[in-house]
Design an enzyme around this catalytic site. Sequence first.
Site, PDB file in Angstrom:
ATOM      1  N   LYS A   1       0.857  -1.187   0.000  1.00  0.00           N
ATOM      2  CA  LYS A   1       0.000   0.000   0.000  1.00  0.00           C
ATOM      3  C   LYS A   1       0.893   1.236   0.000  1.00  0.00           C
ATOM      4  O   LYS A   1       1.887   1.307   0.743  1.00  0.00           O
ATOM      5  CB  LYS A   1      -0.892   0.003   1.248  1.00  0.00           C
ATOM      6  CG  LYS A   1      -1.979  -1.063   1.227  1.00  0.00           C
ATOM      7  CD  LYS A   1      -3.086  -0.730   0.225  1.00  0.00           C
ATOM      8  CE  LYS A   1      -4.282  -1.649   0.391  1.00  0.00           C
ATOM      9  NZ  LYS A   1      -5.363  -1.315  -0.564  1.00  0.00           N
TER      10      LYS A   1
ATOM     11  N   LYS B   1     -14.209  -7.181  -6.926  1.00  0.00           N
ATOM     12  CA  LYS B   1     -14.484  -7.424  -5.501  1.00  0.00           C
ATOM     13  C   LYS B   1     -15.990  -7.565  -5.340  1.00  0.00           C
ATOM     14  O   LYS B   1     -16.749  -6.746  -5.877  1.00  0.00           O
ATOM     15  CB  LYS B   1     -14.023  -6.242  -4.638  1.00  0.00           C
ATOM     16  CG  LYS B   1     -12.531  -5.973  -4.645  1.00  0.00           C
ATOM     17  CD  LYS B   1     -12.221  -4.760  -3.773  1.00  0.00           C
ATOM     18  CE  LYS B   1     -10.730  -4.463  -3.759  1.00  0.00           C
ATOM     19  NZ  LYS B   1     -10.443  -3.187  -3.036  1.00  0.00           N
TER      20      LYS B   1
HETATM   21 MG   LIG Z   1      -7.260  -1.482  -4.302  1.00  0.00          MG
END
Ligand SMILES: [Mg+2]
Length: 323
Positions: free
Chosen positions: A151, A247
């Site tokens: 991240k 997702k």
């Molecule tokens: Mg993402």
Amino acid sequence: MRTLKRYSRSWLLDRPFVIARSRSTEIEVVRVELHQDGMVGVGESKPTSRYGHSIESILAEIDDITAEIEGGLDRQQLLEALPAGPARNALDCALWSLECALEGTTPTARLGPVPGSAIVTAHTISIATPEEMADATRRELAGGARLLKIKLDDDRVIERMQAVRAAAPEARLIIDANEAWPASQLEAWCHALAELGVEMIEQPLPAGEDAALATFAHPVPICADESCHTRDDIEALGDRYDMVNIKLDKSGGLTEALAMAALAAECDMAIMVGCMLGTSMAMRAALPVAAYASIVDLDGPIWLAEDDEPALDYSDGTVRETT
Ligand SMILES: [Mg+2]
């Protein structure tokens, strides 16, 4: 007779989860149970404030459609009845789960991947100082991880990735900027990250401000996450992205997610299957999409301090369904 129960549950994380726009130490999810003929189907979803959802909004959406679900509404009708998002996801996954239970099977046995097969999953490294990220990288590698998702925000991008790469000279690295980069840095950072052997960059620019992706040759594949929720988004992304992150909480369930995977393949886009934080029950529901994905990122449950009824085993950098 079908009956629906819904409730929310909180889970503590065992370490803070830090991305460009948020820091979490606890999550709250919604669960749906559908009971029929002595069988139960289950679904779980998690709100993301980025998309305007909350526990209350999910529960309200479910309550509004409970009578129809109990009256026999099916998955195709659900696609028309509710918009994409976590409420539809919990209901769609519960319907899949119930439908398969009533047939004496499971979604993975019906759809793939082969039940029990070990699938390499990304393990996420949160945003922290370069030294802390290098330490976290070493811990993940010691635990068996071989694909790391780093991240990032717009601060110390190259310094952080140099620290991670030094700690993991051999690992496969992908990164996720969660919309945090300015277009002005895109080309320079992408080229520097290509030199560090980064194999994919997820959502560098804000959704809706990603036109700059169309005007330079990508030195590494770029994946749409926040820019891609359902089939309706995919065709317009073809000149900007090489890949889409599917997702269930964005697509509003497995039914739409499988349709997205088919359309992405038609559009010559690669597929990643990703997750919000959640229990292994929520990740198991997404496993059928992994059969079509070149990158699997279903590490949500390993951030939880506990997972009450583990539906998946995580070991040696892989995920597999418990049998
Ligand atoms: Mg993402």
